[in-house]
Design a protein around this motif. Structure first.
Motif, short mmCIF file in Angstrom:
data_model
loop_
_atom_site.label_atom_id
_atom_site.label_comp_id
_atom_site.label_asym_id
_atom_site.label_seq_id
_atom_site.Cartn_x
_atom_site.Cartn_y
_atom_site.Cartn_z
N LEU A 171 0.84 -1.21 0.00
CA LEU A 171 0.00 0.00 0.00
C LEU A 171 0.86 1.25 0.00
CD1 LEU A 171 -2.65 1.63 0.44
CD2 LEU A 171 -2.34 1.23 2.89
N LEU A 172 1.85 1.29 0.89
CA LEU A 172 2.72 2.46 0.97
C LEU A 172 3.52 2.66 -0.31
CD1 LEU A 172 3.95 1.85 4.63
CD2 LEU A 172 2.54 3.78 3.87
N LYS A 173 3.87 1.57 -0.96
CA LYS A 173 4.63 1.67 -2.21
C LYS A 173 3.77 2.22 -3.34
CE LYS A 173 5.79 -2.09 -4.50
NZ LYS A 173 6.48 -3.35 -4.85
N GLN A 174 2.49 1.84 -3.36
CA GLN A 174 1.59 2.28 -4.43
C GLN A 174 1.06 3.69 -4.22
OE1 GLN A 174 0.92 0.59 -7.18
NE2 GLN A 174 2.02 -1.27 -6.63
N MET A 175 1.09 4.19 -2.99
CA MET A 175 0.55 5.53 -2.70
C MET A 175 1.38 6.62 -3.36
SD MET A 175 -0.44 5.17 1.33
CE MET A 175 -0.06 6.90 1.58
N ASN A 176 0.70 7.72 -3.69
CA ASN A 176 1.39 8.91 -4.18
C ASN A 176 2.28 9.46 -3.08
OD1 ASN A 176 1.97 11.71 -4.92
ND2 ASN A 176 0.47 11.41 -6.55
N ILE A 177 3.49 9.87 -3.42
CA ILE A 177 4.43 10.36 -2.42
C ILE A 177 3.91 11.59 -1.71
CG2 ILE A 177 5.70 11.84 -4.01
CD1 ILE A 177 7.20 9.71 -1.18
N LYS A 178 2.98 12.31 -2.33
CA LYS A 178 2.43 13.52 -1.72
C LYS A 178 1.28 13.23 -0.75
CE LYS A 178 3.66 16.47 -5.67
NZ LYS A 178 3.16 17.39 -6.72
N THR A 179 0.80 11.99 -0.74
CA THR A 179 -0.28 11.64 0.19
C THR A 179 0.26 11.58 1.61
OG1 THR A 179 -1.37 10.34 -1.54
CG2 THR A 179 -2.03 9.92 0.74
N ALA A 198 8.68 -5.05 8.91
CA ALA A 198 8.30 -3.89 9.72
C ALA A 198 9.23 -2.71 9.46
CB ALA A 198 8.32 -4.27 11.20
N VAL A 199 10.52 -2.98 9.31
CA VAL A 199 11.48 -1.91 9.00
C VAL A 199 11.18 -1.30 7.64
CG1 VAL A 199 13.91 -1.45 8.48
CG2 VAL A 199 13.30 -2.82 10.48
N VAL A 200 10.87 -2.15 6.66
CA VAL A 200 10.51 -1.64 5.32
C VAL A 200 9.28 -0.75 5.41
CG1 VAL A 200 9.70 -2.32 3.04
CG2 VAL A 200 11.55 -3.60 4.12
N CYS A 201 8.27 -1.19 6.14
CA CYS A 201 7.04 -0.39 6.29
C CYS A 201 7.31 0.93 7.00
CB CYS A 201 5.98 -1.19 7.05
SG CYS A 201 5.30 -2.57 6.13
N LEU A 202 8.12 0.86 8.07
CA LEU A 202 8.40 2.08 8.82
C LEU A 202 9.15 3.10 7.95
CD1 LEU A 202 8.29 3.51 11.57
CD2 LEU A 202 10.50 2.46 12.11
N GLY A 203 10.16 2.63 7.22
CA GLY A 203 10.91 3.54 6.35
C GLY A 203 10.06 4.12 5.25
N THR A 204 9.18 3.29 4.66
CA THR A 204 8.33 3.78 3.56
C THR A 204 7.28 4.75 4.07
OG1 THR A 204 8.60 1.58 2.60
CG2 THR A 204 7.02 3.04 1.55
N SER A 205 6.70 4.46 5.24
CA SER A 205 5.69 5.38 5.79
C SER A 205 6.31 6.71 6.18
CB SER A 205 5.01 4.74 7.00
OG SER A 205 5.95 4.45 8.02
N ALA A 206 7.58 6.70 6.63
CA ALA A 206 8.25 7.94 7.00
C ALA A 206 8.45 8.86 5.81
CB ALA A 206 9.59 7.63 7.66
N LEU A 207 8.48 8.30 4.60
CA LEU A 207 8.60 9.14 3.40
C LEU A 207 7.37 10.02 3.20
CD1 LEU A 207 10.08 6.51 0.90
CD2 LEU A 207 11.30 8.40 1.98
N HIS A 208 6.25 9.64 3.81
CA HIS A 208 5.02 10.40 3.69
C HIS A 208 4.81 11.37 4.85
CE1 HIS A 208 3.38 7.97 0.32
NE2 HIS A 208 4.10 7.01 0.87
N SER A 209 5.73 11.39 5.81
CA SER A 209 5.56 12.25 6.98
C SER A 209 6.92 12.62 7.54
CB SER A 209 4.72 11.54 8.05
OG SER A 209 4.75 12.26 9.26
N LYS A 210 7.27 13.91 7.47
CA LYS A 210 8.55 14.36 8.00
C LYS A 210 8.62 14.18 9.51
CE LYS A 210 11.79 18.20 7.50
NZ LYS A 210 11.99 19.56 6.94
N GLU A 211 7.50 14.38 10.19
CA GLU A 211 7.47 14.20 11.64
C GLU A 211 7.74 12.74 12.00
OE1 GLU A 211 5.24 15.85 9.88
OE2 GLU A 211 5.92 17.86 10.51
#
Length: 925
Positions: A559-567, A596-609
């Motif tokens: 899901l995180l991979k398919q999402m737009n980076i701006k989402t 879990a590490v892959v998901c955490l790193g990918t989700s962080a690309l969508h949120s600077k915080e």
């Protein structure tokens, strides 16, 4: 008896043979009649050779000379045919061969070339069952073995061709075959290698060498190697690995000509051996393990296949019991090939694929559902793997369906969702199912909601509950069962790897281990069943076993991979991060932690915080966990720094590193660093120090990933460091990384791109630290084997002014600074062993031809000549001084010409002032 008329006939024959329009057969027949009438043929032989010598001293491939060579070959062939009828020796052939053997060591390369060419033509014109004297054969053999090492490539080519009929491929010690293989491996001339490829006989030994030439540096050699394999080698003579490698490399070759050779020569040849049946070719490519290669091969074949043949025996749906790895990959390749045609292939696609709703029902019934008992049986493992592969190809076909009709699209979505929720669906299909599901939902918010619902159903399924059980005992049983399941998964993965690597002894051990683990699991399940109580109601219970967590994390990662980076990360995703991803970071099972590490790193690309909050955690994981997980964490760190830069580490921006100012005296400049008082700068330095330690590590995969990450960060201007650039250059040349093609390819491309994008100052500053490191390397260090001159050549080439794509007006040429620094280094210690290297470097540098630079460099060079005692270095420096003086005089002449008024009526042309601000000092001593 030889007469004057006979001599005139020989001379006339040679004169007329030079002209291409003359009938050589007639000339040969006339001269042959004269030859047959002579009892003593000695004088004829001498005169024949006399006129032949005129052609043999011409090296250039003149048509007249080539015609004469052809004439001589035909004359010998005519004699051989007559002598075969009379069962006599070949006096003319023996005589001319002896003459050529006497001449092959001539000083003239033209004579050596024509000797080898004539031997090639004469041997080639002989019949298949022709025989020559053993001594003559050995003499010819030895002569050509000498000439095949000639310093002139054209001589080597003709010698190689001449030995075609002298090779004995059945003899493993045949000197001709050995020479051929040596040439293929070592000859620097591509045409020589091509000549050997064209005539080498195929055997198990030579086949390996020909296969190696498919990776030759020259396009023409690679192309011919594929053609030779198509013409001389049966498809069954190659192993599956060799076939797959040939096709993978050939279809991805950088040259269009090579790719076409594979498509139009190699593949048709293989199909011809298999009676044109494409499906018979697929089992010989191991489609289960090399599906992408098989797809490319099929699509290449379809390009030249008539539509009628493609649709032959095709049906919209293959019955479930008739599905095989070969016919399903063929079906997928055909559908994707037709789909790629767009509107043109729409009608044809309808003939080979049903509507979306029908296919969805078909897919639902074909995805394997394996019970615990079936999974426990090792004998069913191969069957399960085959079914999973078939299911993967069927899921891929979802992308070819027409989902514009709402009803069909909803049915496909429902089936995909049901398959993801089904616990019996193989874990290997989860990522692909999620990808196809998300491709049917264009809106990111709907995607998030859909995946969240599926994760909830998978992790908290509706379960039948009874009276309260002993929670502690049940918990222990669940933990034990989960551990056994994970150990079974790991053992099966290891078993698959052993089978793929054909390590069958280890595979047998893993098989026994799996059987024992499965017995343990069955025992635990039996205990749980015996302790169960009658059912009272339905409740949702949270599952935390590794298999469930891995499924949920896999869906989240897709899901995180398919999402737009701006989402941005909304409430739903935030809940998934806090309740699923972060807790799994500390899970006991490596596969769960890694995902879990892959998901955490990918989700962080969508949120600077989110990135700020978990950067320290990712850095810790990159240092402490297993290699695979460390690499995943490292990739996440690099991606975050690329997206947010080092400003991510603090609200204050990171001070960009700037090149140190030039020091004419040759003092060592300080390494550009971020501002020490800045917290972000300190943290950035800590991260770079950590990455530097990874470069020194023994884990090659981690080292490669680190080098690629640093290259990306430097190229994207996230930081600038001459010291780090020097580290990467030394890593590229280090013999330790010789087998790491991925690392070397990445860095090789990076160096060129980085220098072209106005980063030459950094490259220039890395020059002296790099040379010092190499020269001071201890004898036990791998760097001691590196030739410093090769490294210097690279750095000088990267800093040439012409390398820049868009040079700016204010750009300071780094070669100027490098030249002054090199002089300073020589003045520091004129007896150092690297002085000669520095002197050679000065000759290769290009410095700006302005007056200030010339005077400053001239003064330093004069000072160098006063202290350097080494004659070679001194001579090199003096020649650099001469170049500077010459450039000064030329500049003065240009200036005088530019100041003089132009006479528009003058007859001559005026001198134009050159816009080139640089002169080249490229003398090599």
């Amino acid at each position: 008896k030889m007469t004057a008329d006979s001599e005139m006939e020989i001379k006339e024959a040679f004169n007329r043979a030079q002209k291409g329009h003359n009938n050589k057969a007639k000339l040969v027949a006339v001269l042959k009649n004269r030859y047959n009438t002579l009892e003593d043929k000695t004088l004829f032989h001498e005169k024949f050779i006399h006129y032949l010598k005129y052609a043999m001293i011409v090296y250039k491939r003149e048509p007249a000379v080539e015609n004469v060579i052809e004439f001589v070959a035909k004359f010998q062939q005519e004699e051989e045919e007559e002598d075969e009828e009379e069962e006599d020796d070949h006096p003319f052939l023996t005589f001319i061969f002896n003459f050529l053997l006497e001449s092959h060591k001539a000083n003239s390369h033209a004579v050596r070339f024509r000797v080898c060419q004539l031997i090639n033509k004469l041997l080639g014109s002989m019949s298949e069952n022709a025989q020559i004297d053993d001594d003559l054969f050995d003499s010819l053999h030895q002569a050509m073995l000498i000439r095949v090492t000639d310093k002139f490539p054209n001589v080597r080519i003709q010698a190689a061709l001449a030995m075609t009929r002298l090779q004995q491929p059945q003899d493993p010690d045949c000197p001709t075959v050995s020479a051929y293989m040596l040439i293929l491996d070592n000859d620097s001339n591509a045409e020589v290698r091509r000549a050997v490829l064209s005539c080498i006989a195929m055997s198990p030994i030579t086949l390996v060498k020909v296969l190696k030439r498919t990776r030759d540096v020259k396009e023409s050699v690679r192309k011919l190697a594929y053609q030779v394999l198509a013409d001389k080698v049966h498809v069954k003579a190659l192993s599956i690995a060799q076939r797959v490698t040939l096709l993978e490399e050939g279809l991805h070759d950088t040259s269009e000509a090579v790719r076409e050779a594979v498509k139009t020569r190699l593949l048709p040849s293989w199909l011809k051996h298999l009676d044109g049946d494409v499906v018979l070719l697929l089992p010989r490519l191991d489609v289960e393990n090399c599906s992408e290669t098989a797809l490319e091969v099929l699509k290449a074949i379809f390009t030249n296949m008539p539509e009628e043949e493609m649709l032959k025996d095709r049906v919209k749906l293959i019955p479930g019991d008739a599905l095989s790895c070969e016919n399903v990959i063929y079906w997928r390749a055909l559908c994707e090939f037709v789909r790629a045609k767009g509107d043109e292939g729409e009608e044809m696609l309808e003939k080979i694929l049903p509507d979306a709703a029908t296919y969805a029902d078909y897919l639902q019934g074909t995805v394997p559902v394996l019970s615990e008992a079936q999974r426990a049986e090792f004998n069913s493992l191969e069957m399960a793997m085959r079914k999973e592969f078939i299911s993967q190809q069927l899921i891929h076909l979802v992308g070819c369906l027409d989902t514009n009709e709402e009803g069909g699209r909803k049915r496909v979505l429902a089936v995909l969702q049901e398959l993801l929720c089904r616990p019996q669906t193989p874990a290997s299909l989860v990522s692909l199912l999620t990808e196809k599901l998300l491709s049917l939902i264009p809106d990111d918010n709907r995607r998030i909601q859909m995946v969240a619902e599926i994760i909830s159903d998978v992790r908290e399924p509706i379960a039948e509950a009874g009276p309260p059980l002993d929670e502690a005992q049940d918990r222990r049983r669940q933990i034990k069962l989960a551990e056994v399941k994970v150990r079974i998964l790991e053992a099966r993965q290891a078993l698959d790897d052993c089978i793929a690597a054909q390590e069958f002894s280890n595979a047998a051990q893993f098989k026994d281990s799996i059987t024992e683990l499965e017995n343990q699991r069955n025992l635990v399940l039996q205990e749980a069943a015996e302790g169960s109580q009658p059912v009272d109601r339905e409740v949702r219970t949270e599952k935390s076993d590794p298999d469930t967590l891995l499924r949920c994390l896999t869906m989240c990662a897709e899901l995180l991979k398919q999402m737009n980076i701006k989402t941005r990360i909304g409430p739903t995703l935030s809940a998934i991060v806090s309740s699923l991803i972060v807790p799994c970071i500390a899970n006991a099972h490596p596969a769960v932690r890694n995902m879990a590490v892959v998901c955490l790193g990918t989700s962080a690309l969508h949120s600077k915080e989110l990135a700020k909050a978990h950067m320290v955690l990712l850095l810790q994981i990159a240092q402490l966990d297993e290699v695979k997980i460390r690499i995943s964490a490292l990739r996440s760190i690099i991606d975050l720094l690329l997206l947010f830069s080092f400003q991510l580490l603090s609200e204050k921006p990171v001070t960009q590193a700037t090149p140190a100012s030039h020091s004419p005296g040759g003092q060592e400049e300080e390494e550009p660093t971020e501002e020490k008082g800045d917290l972000a700068g300190d943290t950035a330095q800590s991260i770079l120090q950590l990455l530097s330690e990874f470069l020194d590590g023994e884990v090659s995969d981690l080292r490669t990933e680190t080098a690629q990450g640093l290259a990306k960060l430097m190229y994207m201007d996230r930081f600038s460091s001459a010291k780090m650039f020097s580290r990467l250059v030394l890593l590229w040349y280090n013999p330790v990384t010789e087998g790491d093609t991925s690392l070397r390819h990445c860095l090789g491309v990076f160096f060129q791109l980085y220098a072209r994008e106005t980063h030459q100052e950094v490259v220039g500053e890395s020059f002296l630290p790099t040379v010092r490191t190499l020269m001071n390397a201890p004898a036990t260090s791998p760097l001691a084997e590196v030739d410093p001159s090769n490294v210097v050549e690279l750095l000088v080439e990267l800093t040439r002014p012409g390398t820049l794509i868009k040079p700016s007006a204010n750009h300071e040429p780094p070669n100027r600074v490098m030249a002054l620094r090199v002089c300073g280094e020589i003045l520091k210690d004129q007896t150092a062993p690297e002085v000669r290297l520095y002197a050679k470097t000065l000759n290769n540098l290009e410095v700006s031809a302005n007056e200030g630079t010339r005077q400053e460099l001239h003064a330093l060079l004069l000072e160098v000549t006063q202290v350097v005692k080494d004659r070679i270095s001194l001579r090199a420096v003096e020649k650099v001084i001469d170049r500077l003086v010459d450039s000064k005089e030329q500049a003065e002449q240009h200036t005088e010409t530019a100041l003089q008024p132009l006479d528009i009526n003058a007859d001559g042309t005026h001198t134009k002032l050159s816009n080139d601000r640089f002169f080249s000092i490229d003398f090599f001593f």
